[in-house]
Structure formats: structure tokens, C-alpha cells
Design an enzyme around this catalytic site. Structure first.
Site, PDB file in Angstrom:
ATOM      1  N   HIS A  71      -7.962   8.551  -0.943  1.00  0.00           N
ATOM      2  CA  HIS A  71      -6.974   7.919  -1.826  1.00  0.00           C
ATOM      3  C   HIS A  71      -6.129   6.893  -1.062  1.00  0.00           C
ATOM      4  CE1 HIS A  71      -7.243  10.827  -5.281  1.00  0.00           C
ATOM      5  NE2 HIS A  71      -7.676  11.624  -4.325  1.00  0.00           N
ATOM      6  N   CYS A  84     -12.037   8.763  -4.974  1.00  0.00           N
ATOM      7  CA  CYS A  84     -12.165  10.207  -5.208  1.00  0.00           C
ATOM      8  C   CYS A  84     -12.931  10.479  -6.504  1.00  0.00           C
ATOM      9  CB  CYS A  84     -10.798  10.881  -5.184  1.00  0.00           C
ATOM     10  SG  CYS A  84     -10.875  12.665  -4.970  1.00  0.00           S
ATOM     11  N   GLU A 137      -4.461   4.552  -2.277  1.00  0.00           N
ATOM     12  CA  GLU A 137      -3.278   4.234  -3.087  1.00  0.00           C
ATOM     13  C   GLU A 137      -2.097   5.146  -2.791  1.00  0.00           C
ATOM     14  OE1 GLU A 137      -5.406   7.434  -5.328  1.00  0.00           O
ATOM     15  OE2 GLU A 137      -5.986   5.682  -4.138  1.00  0.00           O
TER      16      GLU A 137
END
Length: 207
Positions: free
Chosen positions: A182, A83, A184
């Protein structure tokens, strides 16, 4: 150095640092926060997390990390940006602040906040070239997209459905990788594992 013993730093100035550290550790890396130039020198690779790209840019200057990161990335250090991290790795940023600076590393033009504001955040399936298994459940939060890439930049993934179908959201150039989403923030560690393996291969070839 093997992939499992690679030291991978996460730029810990702003953004979702803790989530990347956890994902990298689960992928077998020695994950370390990086806030100072001397900490950057102790890692084999760097992750630039999501957050706010203008803030990351300013803090990188404040903490004297802008030029050291540029030099390491330019020298071939493996780097992954998610991002805002994608924006920081771009050589050209559209809709950014006039004084905004980036680390470079991927010859691409990125449009900041291309998918809209925070309220326009969404999730969508994205397939990543070279990573087997089902599509990634990709989370987009005030996300950028890639408008143009230079020769030598590999497009790894695009949005497949909806009004943004076809937009580039994952790229690679050499040891530099970036996604607009994202990984994560989900329990899927395949992309982090893929990057840790890339770091290990880079370390082996550097011997």
C-alpha cells in the site's frame, strides 16, 4: 494530454479510496472517484485500491462496472492496483471465493491473503525497478503475492528479507501495474508519480 493534467480515477466502491485520491493529487493528476460507468468514461486511467477483493468484485457487478472496466483495461487504459487491486487485476486467483471475479489485465496467478491474516500485517523494504531512490517502505496488510507470471509480465519488485524473501510483490504488463503493498499509506509518492507519468505517456502515444 500531459501527465499533470491526466484524469485518474480511483474505484470508489470499497477500500482506501481517499488515500489514493490524495496521493494522486499530490502527484499532479486530476483525481476523481469512480462509482458509475459514466464516471469511468471521464477518466484516462484507473486505480483499484486495497480493501476486500470479494467485496470489490460483488460491488463492481452491482454498480455495472465489471464489464466496462474489463473493456477499458483490455483496450489498454492505464490501471494500477494495490493489494486487493492486485487481486482484481489477476487472470487467476488462488484461495478466493468460487464466484469471485476479476477485471484481468495482468497475466498472473495471485494467491489471496498469502502473507496471512490481519494480525500478520508487516512492513518491509522493497525496491521497484525503474523508480530511483531508496527502497520503498512497503506496508503489507492481508496482502497477496504473485505465484506465477506469464511471458510479457515484468517483475518490478520482490520481498528481500524474512521468510517470504523472493516473493513477487510488484508487476507490470503494458499499461497495467500492481503491487501487493500500500504505497498510499505512506508519505512516499514516487510510485503514484511514476504511474501518473505513465498515464501521461500513454495519452501522448494515443494522440
Amino acid at each position: 494530454m500531459s501527465a499533470r493534467s491526466s484524469a485518474v480515477g480511483v474505484l470508489a466502491l470499497q477500500g482506501d479510496v481517499r488515500e489514493h485520491l490524495a496521493a494522486l493529487a499530490e502527484a499532479g493528476a486530476v483525481a476523481r472517484p469512480v462509482r458509475r460507468p459514466e464516471e469511468l468514461e471521464q477518466v484516462d486511467a484507473l486505480v483499484i485500491p486495497g480493501g476486500e477483493s470479494t467485496t470489490i468484485s460483488k460491488l463492481a457487478e452491482t454498480f455495472d462496472l465489471l464489464d466496462p472496466i474489463r473493456k477499458r483495461v483490455g483496450a489498454g487504459m492505464p490501471v494500477y492496483g494495490s493489494c486487493a487491486g492486485m487481486i482484481m487485476l489477476a487472470t487467476e486467483v488462488l484461495d478466493g471465493r468460487p464466484d469471485q471475479q476479476s477485471f484481468g489485465g495482468i497475466e498472473m496467478t495471485v494467491r489471496r491473503n498469502a502473507f496471512g491474516r490481519q494480525v500478520d500485517s508487516f512492513e518491509a523494504p522493497v525496491e521497484i525497478t525503474g523508480i530511483p531512490g531508496p527502497s520503498f517502505h512497503a506496508v503489507f496488510i492481508r496482502a497477496p503475492w504473485v505465484e506465477r507470471v506469464a511471458d510479457g509480465v515484468e517483475v518490478l519488485g520482490r520481498v528481500t528479507d524474512g521468510p517470504a524473501a523472493g516473493r513477487i510483490v510488484a508487476v507490470r504488463q503494458g499499461n497495467a501495474v500492481a503491487t501487493a503493498f500500500h504505497p498510499e499509506l505512506t508519505g512516499d509518492r514516487r510510485l503514484h508519480q511514476w504511474f501518473v507519468d505513465l498515464v501521461g505517456r500513454a495519452g501522448e502515444s494515443a494522440r
